[in-house]
Design a protein around this motif. Structure first.
Motif, short mmCIF file in Angstrom:
data_model
loop_
_atom_site.label_atom_id
_atom_site.label_comp_id
_atom_site.label_asym_id
_atom_site.label_seq_id
_atom_site.Cartn_x
_atom_site.Cartn_y
_atom_site.Cartn_z
N THR A 95 0.62 -1.08 -0.06
CA THR A 95 -0.51 0.12 0.07
C THR A 95 0.67 1.33 -0.02
OG1 THR A 95 -0.07 -0.05 2.34
CG2 THR A 95 -1.79 -1.02 1.50
N ILE A 96 -0.16 2.82 -0.37
CA ILE A 96 1.44 3.87 -0.37
C ILE A 96 1.68 4.19 1.26
CG2 ILE A 96 -0.54 4.96 0.31
CD1 ILE A 96 1.78 5.93 -2.28
N THR A 97 0.93 3.31 2.07
CA THR A 97 1.49 3.37 3.92
C THR A 97 2.99 3.05 4.00
OG1 THR A 97 -0.90 4.60 4.10
CG2 THR A 97 0.43 3.58 6.07
N GLN A 98 2.41 1.43 3.30
CA GLN A 98 3.29 1.17 3.51
C GLN A 98 5.15 1.32 3.00
OE1 GLN A 98 1.63 -3.13 2.41
NE2 GLN A 98 0.84 -3.40 4.46
N PHE A 99 5.20 1.61 1.60
CA PHE A 99 6.13 2.45 0.65
C PHE A 99 6.58 3.26 1.42
CE2 PHE A 99 6.88 4.86 -1.95
CZ PHE A 99 8.46 3.97 -2.93
N SER A 100 5.93 3.85 2.15
CA SER A 100 5.99 5.29 2.69
C SER A 100 7.04 4.95 3.97
CB SER A 100 5.14 6.48 3.37
OG SER A 100 4.08 6.42 1.97
N LEU A 101 5.89 4.30 4.57
CA LEU A 101 6.89 3.44 5.76
C LEU A 101 8.44 3.15 5.47
CD1 LEU A 101 4.27 1.86 7.86
CD2 LEU A 101 5.70 3.10 8.59
N LEU A 102 8.07 2.40 4.66
CA LEU A 102 10.02 1.11 3.93
C LEU A 102 11.06 2.56 3.57
CD1 LEU A 102 8.37 -1.48 2.02
CD2 LEU A 102 10.05 -1.84 4.10
N GLY A 103 10.82 3.65 3.15
CA GLY A 103 11.33 4.60 2.40
C GLY A 103 11.84 5.38 4.11
N ARG A 104 10.81 5.93 4.76
CA ARG A 104 11.48 6.56 5.86
C ARG A 104 12.20 5.48 6.95
NH1 ARG A 104 9.40 11.08 8.81
NH2 ARG A 104 8.85 11.08 6.51
N LEU A 105 12.62 4.21 6.62
CA LEU A 105 13.60 3.20 7.41
C LEU A 105 14.14 3.13 6.76
CD1 LEU A 105 10.80 0.57 9.44
CD2 LEU A 105 11.67 1.83 10.09
N LYS A 106 14.03 3.33 5.43
CA LYS A 106 15.42 2.89 4.30
C LYS A 106 16.98 4.37 5.26
CE LYS A 106 17.63 2.79 0.06
NZ LYS A 106 17.06 2.36 -1.19
N ARG A 107 15.80 5.22 4.75
CA ARG A 107 16.76 7.16 4.92
C ARG A 107 17.23 6.99 6.69
NH1 ARG A 107 12.21 8.25 1.89
NH2 ARG A 107 10.62 9.39 3.83
N ALA A 108 16.01 6.71 7.55
CA ALA A 108 15.93 7.02 8.51
C ALA A 108 16.99 5.77 9.15
CB ALA A 108 15.11 7.32 9.51
N PRO A 158 17.50 2.56 11.68
CA PRO A 158 16.40 1.22 12.32
C PRO A 158 15.91 2.48 13.86
CG PRO A 158 18.81 -0.37 12.80
CD PRO A 158 18.72 1.74 11.87
N MET A 159 14.59 1.58 14.00
CA MET A 159 13.66 3.35 15.39
C MET A 159 13.06 1.99 15.92
SD MET A 159 11.76 5.54 12.82
CE MET A 159 13.11 6.37 11.85
N THR A 160 12.39 2.56 17.23
CA THR A 160 11.87 1.69 18.05
C THR A 160 10.47 2.10 17.09
OG1 THR A 160 11.17 3.93 19.20
CG2 THR A 160 12.81 2.16 19.89
N MET A 161 9.60 2.00 18.10
CA MET A 161 8.10 1.95 17.31
C MET A 161 7.21 3.09 17.70
SD MET A 161 6.59 -0.94 15.64
CE MET A 161 5.48 -0.92 15.99
N ALA A 193 6.09 5.59 14.95
CA ALA A 193 4.69 6.46 14.63
C ALA A 193 5.17 8.38 15.20
CB ALA A 193 4.19 5.74 16.01
N ASP A 194 5.79 7.81 16.01
CA ASP A 194 5.87 10.04 15.45
C ASP A 194 6.30 10.37 14.10
OD1 ASP A 194 4.85 9.30 18.44
OD2 ASP A 194 6.83 9.93 19.55
N THR A 195 7.14 10.22 13.82
CA THR A 195 8.46 10.21 12.51
C THR A 195 6.56 10.45 11.54
OG1 THR A 195 10.32 9.84 13.26
CG2 THR A 195 9.31 10.07 11.15
#
Length: 81
Positions: free
Chosen positions: A33-46, A48-51, A55-57
């Protein structure tokens, strides 16, 4: 309140829906989904991070984030500790 602002706001919302539908249509081919795609992109750029950090990001509630992430975990696209 009538005026140009109402028309501009509607046009922006309509354009955003159109772009989201376009992304969803193409991402459906790979099972995202678009949301999953955005999450994967955020994790790639940023990295590892906590849930809570994720969520805050992403400006998401944690329960929504968990539901969005479950298929990504199941398919091996992300891992959690």
């Amino acid at each position: 309140m009538e005026g140009p602002f109402d028309d501009d706001c509607f046009a922006i919302r309509q354009a955003a829906r159109h772009v989201s539908q376009l992304y969803d249509r193409h991402l459906a081919n790979v099972g995202l989904t678009i949301t999953q795609f955005s999450l994967l992109g955020r994790l790639k750029r940023a990295g590892p991070m906590t849930m809570k950090q994720l969520a805050d990001t992403m400006r998401m509630q944690r329960t929504t984030l968990v539901r969005t992430i479950q298929p990504l975990r199941r398919n091996g696209l992300i891992a959690s500790e």
